[in-house]
Design a protein around this motif. Structure first.
Motif, PDB file in Angstrom:
ATOM      1  N   PRO B 198      -2.851   5.810  15.887  1.00 23.16           N
ATOM      2  CA  PRO B 198      -1.939   6.030  14.750  1.00 23.16           C
ATOM      3  C   PRO B 198      -1.634   4.720  14.013  1.00 23.16           C
ATOM      4  N   PHE B 199      -1.866   4.696  12.719  1.00 21.24           N
ATOM      5  CA  PHE B 199      -1.628   3.493  11.922  1.00 21.24           C
ATOM      6  C   PHE B 199      -0.139   3.303  11.657  1.00 21.24           C
ATOM      7  N   GLY B 200       0.251   2.058  11.463  1.00 25.46           N
ATOM      8  CA  GLY B 200       1.647   1.770  11.155  1.00 25.46           C
ATOM      9  C   GLY B 200       1.769   0.809   9.998  1.00 25.46           C
ATOM     10  N   GLU B 201       2.922   0.188   9.919  1.00 26.46           N
ATOM     11  CA  GLU B 201       3.159  -0.786   8.860  1.00 26.46           C
ATOM     12  C   GLU B 201       2.752  -2.172   9.339  1.00 26.46           C
ATOM     13  N   PHE B 213      -0.389   1.277   6.544  1.00 24.30           N
ATOM     14  CA  PHE B 213      -1.797   1.648   6.664  1.00 24.30           C
ATOM     15  C   PHE B 213      -1.990   3.161   6.806  1.00 24.30           C
ATOM     16  N   LYS B 214      -0.933   3.880   7.215  1.00 26.01           N
ATOM     17  CA  LYS B 214      -1.029   5.356   7.272  1.00 26.01           C
ATOM     18  C   LYS B 214      -1.445   5.934   5.925  1.00 26.01           C
ATOM     19  N   LYS B 215      -0.927   5.309   4.854  1.00 29.75           N
ATOM     20  CA  LYS B 215      -1.186   5.829   3.505  1.00 29.75           C
ATOM     21  C   LYS B 215      -2.533   5.382   2.967  1.00 29.75           C
ATOM     22  N   GLU B 216      -3.141   4.400   3.620  1.00 34.38           N
ATOM     23  CA  GLU B 216      -4.352   3.773   3.085  1.00 34.38           C
ATOM     24  C   GLU B 216      -5.605   4.203   3.848  1.00 34.38           C
ATOM     25  N   THR B 217      -5.419   4.964   4.928  1.00 34.47           N
ATOM     26  CA  THR B 217      -6.533   5.194   5.848  1.00 34.47           C
ATOM     27  C   THR B 217      -6.708   6.676   6.157  1.00 34.47           C
ATOM     28  N   THR B 218      -7.806   6.988   6.820  1.00 36.31           N
ATOM     29  CA  THR B 218      -7.970   8.318   7.410  1.00 36.31           C
ATOM     30  C   THR B 218      -7.907   8.133   8.934  1.00 36.31           C
ATOM     31  N   PRO B 219      -7.676   9.219   9.697  1.00 37.57           N
ATOM     32  CA  PRO B 219      -7.471   9.072  11.151  1.00 37.57           C
ATOM     33  C   PRO B 219      -8.678   8.474  11.883  1.00 37.57           C
ATOM     34  N   ASP B 220      -9.860   8.547  11.281  1.00 36.60           N
ATOM     35  CA  ASP B 220     -11.053   8.046  11.971  1.00 36.60           C
ATOM     36  C   ASP B 220     -11.339   6.564  11.709  1.00 36.60           C
ATOM     37  N   ASP B 221     -10.592   5.950  10.808  1.00 36.65           N
ATOM     38  CA  ASP B 221     -10.879   4.558  10.432  1.00 36.65           C
ATOM     39  C   ASP B 221     -10.592   3.606  11.594  1.00 36.65           C
ATOM     40  N   ILE B 222     -11.486   2.658  11.757  1.00 41.78           N
ATOM     41  CA  ILE B 222     -11.263   1.569  12.721  1.00 41.78           C
ATOM     42  C   ILE B 222     -11.576   0.262  12.000  1.00 41.78           C
ATOM     43  N   VAL B 223     -10.603  -0.612  11.953  1.00 42.14           N
ATOM     44  CA  VAL B 223     -10.767  -1.856  11.196  1.00 42.14           C
ATOM     45  C   VAL B 223     -10.286  -3.027  12.043  1.00 42.14           C
TER      46      VAL B 223
END
Lengths: 254, 254
Positions: B198-201, B213-223
Motif C-alpha cells: 500500500p502506497f503512502g505519503e 503516491f496512492k493517487k499517482e500509482t496503481t496497486p501493481d507498481d513497484i518503484v
C-alpha cells in the motif's frame, strides 16, 4: 524522408531562428512528424535533445526553441521514418565517441541493400539504415586512423569518400561533426548560406518570423547554416550539387 | 563530492518528485553546484539532459522537473567538482554504446592514482577520474564479453567486482544501467527505498513538497529509488554497507 539542419560558426551562436523554421516542418508545414533531435557542442562536450514526438508539438522542442543555447557546431534532424519504427533509439542525431571525441551524425535519405554493412566496433542501438551507416563509417575511420590524427581534415575527406560509397546504395545526404568541423555531404538535396557583415534581415518560410541579424551579431561573426531546403525566402542559399561535399570550420568552408 | 540518484521501476514512472529534491542540493540546500545531468531510458534508447549550470537555477532542470518523462530506468547526478573543471564534458551521467546497447554511468567519490587505468577501446572525452573509470570498466567488460551475453546479470556482477577494485583507489559509489538493470555499488554512502502497495505519503527533505503516491500509482507498481542521502524524512530508507552492491530490475533486487 527527413530534413537536416546544421550550423558552423566562429562564435557561440544560438540557432533558435533556424530551428523555429525547421520545427514547423515536423508535422505542420512539412510531414516530418516522426521525431526530431538536435545536438549542440560546447567545448569538447555536447548535449542532445531528442523526442519521438512531432517537433511542432514537442514540449522539449519548445524549450530548445525558447532557450538560446549557444554553440559553434550544431546538428539537427526531423524525421519522417521509412526504415525503422518511430521510437527514441531511431531518432537522429546519433553520437559515438571516437579517440575521446564526440562524433555526431544525421542522415537524410534511404538506403537499399545495406545489410552488407557489418561494423564490428560500433553497433547500432536502433534498427535504421541511418545508424547502421554511421556505425560503418566510424568503423572504417577507426580502422584507417587507429589514433586521432593531429589534422582532422583528411579524416573528414575520408568520411566524404565513404559517404560516396553509400550513395551507390541510395539517397545519402549527411551531416557529420566532431564539434570543430561540420561536414555536409549532398546526395540530392542540401543547401547552405553564410551570414556575415553586413548583416541584414531574414524571413522564415515556415513561420511568421523575421530576424534582423544586425541587432543579434557583432561585425566579426560568421555563421553558416546548412539545411535540406532553404529556411528563408529573402536570402540566396547555395544549392549543393549531387555528390558534392563541403567541410566547414568556424563558419567558413575549408 | 557529488550526489547520485537512480530509479528502477516495473512500469514507466516519472521521477519529478525525487528529482525536485535532488535539484535543491545543487546550489541551494546542498553545495553541488557544478552541473547536473539525468538520463532516461525509453525502450532501447535513452536521452540525457545535462548542464554545467547549478541545478537549482538551470532552465533545463526546470523543464525536466515540470515535464513528466516516464521511464523504467533513470540515472541522475549533481556535481561538486573535484577532479576536472566545470564544463559540459565533465558532467555526469556518461553514456557509451556496448554491443548495440546504451550503457549509462554516474559516480560519486574521488580516486587517487587512477592514471594507471588505461582503457584502449573507450576513451574519456573530459578529464575526470569518473569518466576514465567508466571507460576502464567498459573496456574490461568488453574484453571479458566480446559479444552480448543473453543473461546480463553476470555482466553486472562483474562490473561490481571492477568497482571493488576501484574502491582500493578511493571513494567509489556508482550507478550503472543498460536500461533494464540498474546496479548500485556502495563505497561509503548510498541508500535505497522500494515503494509499492500500500502506497503512502512521502515528504521531501530539501523542498516543501509532499506527494501522496496512492493517487499517482496503481496497486501493481513497484518503484525503487536510490540516492546518496535519503530524499524523504518520513520513510525508511535502506542504508547500504560499504562494499555492498545491489542489482535492480523492474524495481526489485535480483
Amino acid at each position: 524522408m527527413c530534413e537536416l539542419l546544421g550550423m558552423s560558426a566562429n562564435v557561440p551562436t544560438d540557432i533558435c531562428f533556424s530551428f523555429s523554421g525547421l520545427l514547423e516542418r515536423g508535422g505542420n508545414t512539412g510531414p516530418h512528424k516522426d521525431g526530431w533531435g538536435i545536438t549542440f557542442y560546447e567545448g569538447k562536450g555536447c548535449r542532445t535533445f531528442k523526442d519521438s514526438e512531432p517537433s511542432c508539438t514537442s514540449e522539449i522542442a519548445k524549450l530548445v526553441k525558447a532557450y538560446p543555447i549557444k554553440s559553434c557546431s550544431v546538428i539537427s534532424h526531423i524525421r519522417q521514418g521509412n526504415r525503422g519504427r518511430v521510437c527514441l533509439e531511431n531518432t537522429h542525431p546519433f553520437t559515438r565517441e571516437l579517440w575521446g571525441r564526440e562524433i555526431t551524425y544525421a542522415h537524410n535519405g534511404q538506403l537499399s541493400n545495406y545489410q552488407d554493412l557489418k561494423p564490428e566496433f560500433y553497433k547500432p542501438v536502433g534498427n535504421t539504415d541511418s545508424e547502421l551507416a554511421f556505425c560503418w563509417i566510424l568503423d572504417e575511420i577507426r580502422k584507417k586512423y587507429p589514433k586521432k590524427p593531429s589534422d582532422m581534415k583528411p579524416v573528414f575527406r575520408f568520411a566524404a569518400k565513404l559517404a560516396k560509397q553509400l550513395q551507390a546504395k541510395g539517397v545519402f545526404n549527411m551531416l557529420l561533426s566532431d564539434g570543430i568541423y561540420v561536414l555536409a555531404v549532398c546526395s540530392n538535396n542540401l543547401h547552405w548560406i553564410t551570414r556575415k557583415a553586413p548583416f541584414g534581415e531574414a524571413r522564415l518560410i515556415d513561420a511568421d518570423l523575421i530576424v534582423d541579424f544586425k541587432k543579434e551579431t557583432t561585425p566579426d561573426d560568421i555563421v553558416t547554416v546548412i539545411a535540406t531546403r532553404p529556411l528563408t525566402d529573402n536570402e540566396s542559399w547555395h544549392k549543393m550539387e549531387a555528390g558534392e561535399f563541403v567541410l566547414f570550420k568556424l563558419g567558413v568552408p575549408v
